[in-house]
Design a protein around this motif. Structure first.
Motif: not given
Length: 316
Positions: A12, A16, A19, A54, A56, A59, A62
């Motif tokens: 994250p 990200f 991802f 997740f 992290t 974050p 995100m």
């Protein structure tokens, strides 16, 4: 199946964008860390992914994109400790960035889907027993409205950790000290409505009011998804681990947080070298498929079995 994103690196925070591209293409390539020539092709189709966990410490990257996850069921293991930059040199300000990100994430997805992690715990001349109790309460008071659970663990002396953490002057903590410290933290947690559990420890700490954690948690995923999961304990983890089976899509030696106690990085030079080979649009987290690599399709199918009934909820 369950996707772990990721115990090996902070996806994250650091990757990200990559991802998101993987979700759009609905697959990811993952090198086997024990046999780098072996690559798994893992489906990320919502039809087979029953949940994403997740992991992290930040974050924030995100937070404007959570809508991209609407087809998936997911929750966060969010590590937030009281250590300073000499132990966690790659993290932004906790007061200005990380705690606000924790609160915003909780407001957007619900406090039951943000698990606070205060780990790993270690003692040193600076980070004393009293220090942990004092600053755990500071954090608990600021997170009380945004989470209901805190998972803790004690530092494991992996070879990488032993090498990288030498400058922290970590001192040994015996079982009695651990139990007493957990009792203090559990009492503080109770004061703020936060349940404490412990991750991956062989020792029984029930006398301190602390039970075993299930970080990749079957019950929580069933609650979030309103289904039953036909999945067993993860046999690839340590015997004390309470997690159910999952597939990790991260890679070692890629986390840019730089925490000195981390088991996932060999050295800053290794991380820097791998990060230089990262392409946000590539199927591998870093590098390319090379001659001699063997790619096999990972068998994936949903383990979700309908919806929970009224009686399942009563039993829970």
């Amino acid at each position: 199946m369950i996707i772990s994103a990721s115990r090996r690196t902070d996806l994250p925070s650091c990757y990200f964008e990559w991802f998101l591209h993987r979700l759009k293409e609905e697959y990811v390539l993952v090198r086997n860390p024990r046999n780098p020539r072996q690559i798994s092709r893992v489906s990320l189709s919502p039809e087979v992914v029953d949940g994403i966990v997740f992991w992290t410490k930040n974050p924030a990257p995100m937070l404007g994109y959570l809508g991209e996850l609407e087809k998936y069921r997911y929750y966060f293991q969010f590590t937030l400790t009281a250590y300073g930059p000499e132990a966690e040199p790659g993290l932004p300000s906790k007061n200005n960035t990380i705690i606000p990100a924790f609160r915003q994430l909780s407001r957007e997805i619900g406090r039951e889907r943000v698990i606070w992690r205060y780990d790993p715990i270690f003692l040193s001349p600076r980070y004393t027993w009293e220090y942990h109790c004092r600053y755990f309460e500071v954090l608990a008071s600021r997170l009380a409205s945004y989470t209901g659970r805190c998972t803790v663990s004690f530092l494991d002396w992996y070879q990488k950790t032993r090498k990288n953490a030498r400058g922290l002057s970590i001192v040994h903590m015996d079982v009695n000290q651990q139990t007493e410290l957990l009792g203090c933290l559990a009492s503080i947690g109770e004061k703020y409505g936060i349940i404490l559990d412990v991750c991956g420890e062989d020792q029984d700490y029930s006398s301190a009011g602390v039970l075993q954690a299930h970080c990749i948690d079957k019950g929580l995923l069933e609650q979030i998804g309103n289904y039953k999961l036909k999945v067993s304990r993860d046999k690839n983890q340590r015997s004390a681990c309470g997690c159910i089976s999952s597939i990790d899509i991260g890679a070692y030696d890629t986390c840019q947080n730089g925490c000195l106690y981390c088991y996932a990085n060999e050295s800053p030079a290794a991380v820097q070298g791998n990060c230089a080979k990262h392409d946000p649009r590539a199927p591998l987290l870093f590098g390319d498929v090379e001659p001699g690599d063997m790619i096999h399709e990972r068998t994936m199918k949903s383990q979700a079995d309908g919806q929970l009934s009224l009686f399942d909820d009563v039993e829970r």
